[in-house]
Design a protein around this motif. Sequence first.
Motif, PDB file in Angstrom:
ATOM      1  N   LEU A 112     -50.173 -15.821 -46.712  1.00  0.00           N
ATOM      2  CA  LEU A 112     -51.082 -16.784 -47.329  1.00  0.00           C
ATOM      3  C   LEU A 112     -50.398 -18.070 -47.794  1.00  0.00           C
ATOM      4  O   LEU A 112     -50.913 -19.171 -47.521  1.00  0.00           O
ATOM      5  N   PRO A 113     -49.258 -18.028 -48.492  1.00  0.00           N
ATOM      6  CA  PRO A 113     -48.638 -19.290 -48.911  1.00  0.00           C
ATOM      7  C   PRO A 113     -48.305 -20.210 -47.740  1.00  0.00           C
ATOM      8  O   PRO A 113     -48.428 -21.444 -47.863  1.00  0.00           O
ATOM      9  N   PHE A 114     -47.903 -19.656 -46.617  1.00  0.00           N
ATOM     10  CA  PHE A 114     -47.615 -20.497 -45.452  1.00  0.00           C
ATOM     11  C   PHE A 114     -48.885 -21.175 -44.954  1.00  0.00           C
ATOM     12  O   PHE A 114     -48.872 -22.353 -44.582  1.00  0.00           O
ATOM     13  N   TRP A 115     -49.992 -20.432 -44.940  1.00  0.00           N
ATOM     14  CA  TRP A 115     -51.253 -21.030 -44.502  1.00  0.00           C
ATOM     15  C   TRP A 115     -51.674 -22.147 -45.457  1.00  0.00           C
ATOM     16  O   TRP A 115     -52.155 -23.199 -45.031  1.00  0.00           O
ATOM     17  N   LEU A 116     -51.467 -21.935 -46.755  1.00  0.00           N
ATOM     18  CA  LEU A 116     -51.822 -22.966 -47.735  1.00  0.00           C
ATOM     19  C   LEU A 116     -50.981 -24.219 -47.549  1.00  0.00           C
ATOM     20  O   LEU A 116     -51.502 -25.348 -47.594  1.00  0.00           O
ATOM     21  N   MET A 117     -49.681 -24.041 -47.331  1.00  0.00           N
ATOM     22  CA  MET A 117     -48.814 -25.198 -47.125  1.00  0.00           C
ATOM     23  C   MET A 117     -49.206 -25.946 -45.852  1.00  0.00           C
ATOM     24  O   MET A 117     -49.298 -27.184 -45.846  1.00  0.00           O
ATOM     25  N   ARG A 119     -52.083 -25.986 -44.435  1.00  0.00           N
ATOM     26  CA  ARG A 119     -53.376 -26.631 -44.664  1.00  0.00           C
ATOM     27  C   ARG A 119     -53.201 -27.963 -45.374  1.00  0.00           C
ATOM     28  O   ARG A 119     -53.905 -28.938 -45.077  1.00  0.00           O
ATOM     29  N   ASN A 120     -52.249 -28.017 -46.300  1.00  0.00           N
ATOM     30  CA  ASN A 120     -51.981 -29.279 -46.994  1.00  0.00           C
ATOM     31  C   ASN A 120     -51.460 -30.349 -46.042  1.00  0.00           C
ATOM     32  O   ASN A 120     -51.614 -31.549 -46.295  1.00  0.00           O
ATOM     33  N   PHE A 121     -50.848 -29.906 -44.950  1.00  0.00           N
ATOM     34  CA  PHE A 121     -50.314 -30.844 -43.958  1.00  0.00           C
ATOM     35  C   PHE A 121     -51.273 -31.048 -42.779  1.00  0.00           C
ATOM     36  O   PHE A 121     -50.867 -31.588 -41.752  1.00  0.00           O
ATOM     37  N   GLY A 122     -52.530 -30.608 -42.956  1.00  0.00           N
ATOM     38  CA  GLY A 122     -53.536 -30.931 -41.956  1.00  0.00           C
ATOM     39  C   GLY A 122     -53.940 -29.809 -41.022  1.00  0.00           C
ATOM     40  O   GLY A 122     -54.701 -30.057 -40.074  1.00  0.00           O
ATOM     41  N   LEU A 123     -53.468 -28.583 -41.235  1.00  0.00           N
ATOM     42  CA  LEU A 123     -53.868 -27.482 -40.366  1.00  0.00           C
ATOM     43  C   LEU A 123     -55.383 -27.293 -40.433  1.00  0.00           C
ATOM     44  O   LEU A 123     -55.958 -27.206 -41.511  1.00  0.00           O
ATOM     45  N   GLN A 124     -56.042 -27.212 -39.256  1.00  0.00           N
ATOM     46  CA  GLN A 124     -57.490 -27.091 -39.191  1.00  0.00           C
ATOM     47  C   GLN A 124     -57.943 -25.686 -38.808  1.00  0.00           C
ATOM     48  O   GLN A 124     -59.117 -25.481 -38.509  1.00  0.00           O
ATOM     49  N   ILE A 125     -57.038 -24.735 -38.786  1.00  0.00           N
ATOM     50  CA  ILE A 125     -57.369 -23.370 -38.386  1.00  0.00           C
ATOM     51  C   ILE A 125     -57.738 -22.564 -39.631  1.00  0.00           C
ATOM     52  O   ILE A 125     -56.981 -22.524 -40.596  1.00  0.00           O
ATOM     53  N   ALA A 126     -58.912 -21.928 -39.599  1.00  0.00           N
ATOM     54  CA  ALA A 126     -59.406 -21.180 -40.752  1.00  0.00           C
ATOM     55  C   ALA A 126     -58.538 -19.960 -41.038  1.00  0.00           C
ATOM     56  O   ALA A 126     -57.904 -19.398 -40.143  1.00  0.00           O
ATOM     57  N   PHE A 127     -58.533 -19.548 -42.287  1.00  0.00           N
ATOM     58  CA  PHE A 127     -57.761 -18.378 -42.701  1.00  0.00           C
ATOM     59  C   PHE A 127     -58.180 -17.146 -41.905  1.00  0.00           C
ATOM     60  O   PHE A 127     -57.340 -16.357 -41.462  1.00  0.00           O
ATOM     61  N   GLU A 128     -59.482 -16.970 -41.664  1.00  0.00           N
ATOM     62  CA  GLU A 128     -59.970 -15.780 -40.967  1.00  0.00           C
ATOM     63  C   GLU A 128     -59.571 -15.755 -39.497  1.00  0.00           C
ATOM     64  O   GLU A 128     -59.587 -14.693 -38.871  1.00  0.00           O
ATOM     65  N   VAL A 449     -62.837 -21.162 -52.955  1.00  0.00           N
ATOM     66  CA  VAL A 449     -61.804 -21.167 -53.997  1.00  0.00           C
ATOM     67  C   VAL A 449     -60.445 -21.217 -53.295  1.00  0.00           C
ATOM     68  O   VAL A 449     -59.850 -20.183 -52.989  1.00  0.00           O
ATOM     69  N   VAL A 450     -59.964 -22.422 -53.019  1.00  0.00           N
ATOM     70  CA  VAL A 450     -58.700 -22.591 -52.303  1.00  0.00           C
ATOM     71  C   VAL A 450     -57.600 -22.888 -53.321  1.00  0.00           C
ATOM     72  O   VAL A 450     -57.736 -23.803 -54.138  1.00  0.00           O
ATOM     73  N   PRO A 451     -56.522 -22.122 -53.326  1.00  0.00           N
ATOM     74  CA  PRO A 451     -55.454 -22.321 -54.308  1.00  0.00           C
ATOM     75  C   PRO A 451     -54.898 -23.740 -54.297  1.00  0.00           C
ATOM     76  O   PRO A 451     -54.769 -24.378 -53.247  1.00  0.00           O
ATOM     77  N   GLU A 452     -54.537 -24.205 -55.490  1.00  0.00           N
ATOM     78  CA  GLU A 452     -54.007 -25.555 -55.644  1.00  0.00           C
ATOM     79  C   GLU A 452     -52.505 -25.619 -55.393  1.00  0.00           C
ATOM     80  O   GLU A 452     -51.946 -26.704 -55.205  1.00  0.00           O
ATOM     81  N   SER A 453     -51.827 -24.477 -55.405  1.00  0.00           N
ATOM     82  CA  SER A 453     -50.384 -24.458 -55.161  1.00  0.00           C
ATOM     83  C   SER A 453     -50.026 -23.128 -54.516  1.00  0.00           C
ATOM     84  O   SER A 453     -50.883 -22.276 -54.310  1.00  0.00           O
ATOM     85  N   TYR A 454     -48.761 -22.952 -54.223  1.00  0.00           N
ATOM     86  CA  TYR A 454     -48.287 -21.739 -53.560  1.00  0.00           C
ATOM     87  C   TYR A 454     -46.842 -21.484 -53.976  1.00  0.00           C
ATOM     88  O   TYR A 454     -46.192 -22.349 -54.613  1.00  0.00           O
ATOM     89  N   ASP A 455     -46.358 -20.328 -53.617  1.00  0.00           N
ATOM     90  CA  ASP A 455     -44.991 -19.943 -53.952  1.00  0.00           C
ATOM     91  C   ASP A 455     -44.010 -20.903 -53.280  1.00  0.00           C
ATOM     92  O   ASP A 455     -43.939 -20.975 -52.048  1.00  0.00           O
ATOM     93  N   PRO A 456     -43.234 -21.676 -54.052  1.00  0.00           N
ATOM     94  CA  PRO A 456     -42.324 -22.657 -53.443  1.00  0.00           C
ATOM     95  C   PRO A 456     -41.182 -22.035 -52.649  1.00  0.00           C
ATOM     96  O   PRO A 456     -40.499 -22.727 -51.890  1.00  0.00           O
TER      97      PRO A 456
END
Length: 499
Positions: A112-117, A119-128, A449-456
């Motif tokens: 999940l943290p990789f997907w969140l990061m 997504r912040n850089f423009g990934l358009q692929i849904a989590f599911e 509910v998309v997390p605002e941050s992730y494990d650095p």
Amino acid sequence: MTAAMINEVVIVGRDVPLWLAAGVIQSALGSNGVKVTAVELPSRLREHDVCASQPALEALHHRLRIDESVLLAATGGVFSLGQNFVDTSKSTPPFFHAYGTYGAPIDQKAFLPFWLMARNFGLQIAFEDFSLTAAAAKHGRMLIPDAATETYGRTDYAYHLPARGYARWLRNLAVRRGVTAVESNVVRAELDSDGASIAAVHLEGGHRVGGQLFIDASGSEASLMSALGVQRETWRGYFAADRQLAASAPPFSSIPPYAEVRAWSEGWLSLIPDRTRTHIVQTYSSNERSDDEALRIASSIAGLRLSDATVMNSDPGRLQAAWERNCVAVGEAACTFDAIHCVDLQALQLSLVHLLSLFPVSSDLQAERAEYNRISRQAFERIRDFQSAFYVANRYPRSSFWTQARDAHRSTELTHKVDTFRARGEVPLYENESFALESWQALLIGQGVVPESYDPAIERTSPEQMKHEFRRILSFIKEKVQEQTTHDFYLANVCAGQR
């Protein structure tokens, strides 16, 4: 002097809760000399009633030595890989709650943290889209685990079982394995001389059935627990809907391996397919729609011809004690839930598993009773919180129903869960949770509910490695789904046989 051993169990109830409880206790304790008597009250099942399970039921069936393919062939049941949630107004994107993991670890760290990061850089692929189970379901495929899928992550499935057929199957199984079945239209509890516990139950015709431990599986009226004066705690404030409509519709020509929940302005409607029909469940508020209006809306939303429609009150809540004196309540006798996520069988199964783990070794029940009540209270509240999260986190268009759902009462534990996930992408799991971490992630992300941050710590992994792993995961999912047979083919060939 030691107290007498418990060797006579009397279960009073009806339909699936009665016969699943009888089968489980007979299977686990019959060889130890425990005699199980099932007092069967008149069935309340209708043609449109369905037992839509969570994945854990497969494991219980395995413990009961139930042949899955024979059961599905006999009842007309099917497999389910999850639930698809859609907004009929198309104002919010759909999401899929899959029974399995999402993604795979990257560089020995959670996905999940990789997907969140990304997504912040423009990934358009849904989590599911990183869920193998969700991909198989959307393509109408059955998912057969193998060494490769086990390495990738957990894949799971549940069932859609016509309730009448499932109850008959369980009854036949329990009786064949030694359960004594007694039918009666009425039952009355007889307390012992000092009123401390139940000594027997009286049936019509003057029949009397005595026992040492009694199980109340009679449904929401909780016949035995009511005789003991156990009060009920309402959860009405947690849920906006107070009415529930159920109906039948023709079966799909090709049966999807999932249920679909369709949100509309004043409630939601679920389509639960099996081989006999499509089961329709709709919840709404009586303050917003009359029953006749709800039926017309249900037909329109389903896009199917409905029949055998019935309406009942929806009033979630639980007994203040699931085990009182020498009586244990299971199923709706112990706790009634909102209809979302189809959790009734899951709660029943949890009750039976905990009862077996705490089955009394003597007539002194105090220690087991206290622990069972503690566990049951927590387990029921955690299930309620998962249901509540669907409502309080919803982002459906503003209407009186969905606004009330967002503003409904929520537990402090759920508030902490949602706030922590929103802040850092973590879901604190409490004792006696029954929904997996991935289910919480799918539900919360699906509701926006998309997390605002992730494990650095994941930033130590190079972008090239992360991109490579994303491509590898998506390629693996595509290849494995293409290898699978269709759900229809699997039902017709593997789960074939006389019904």
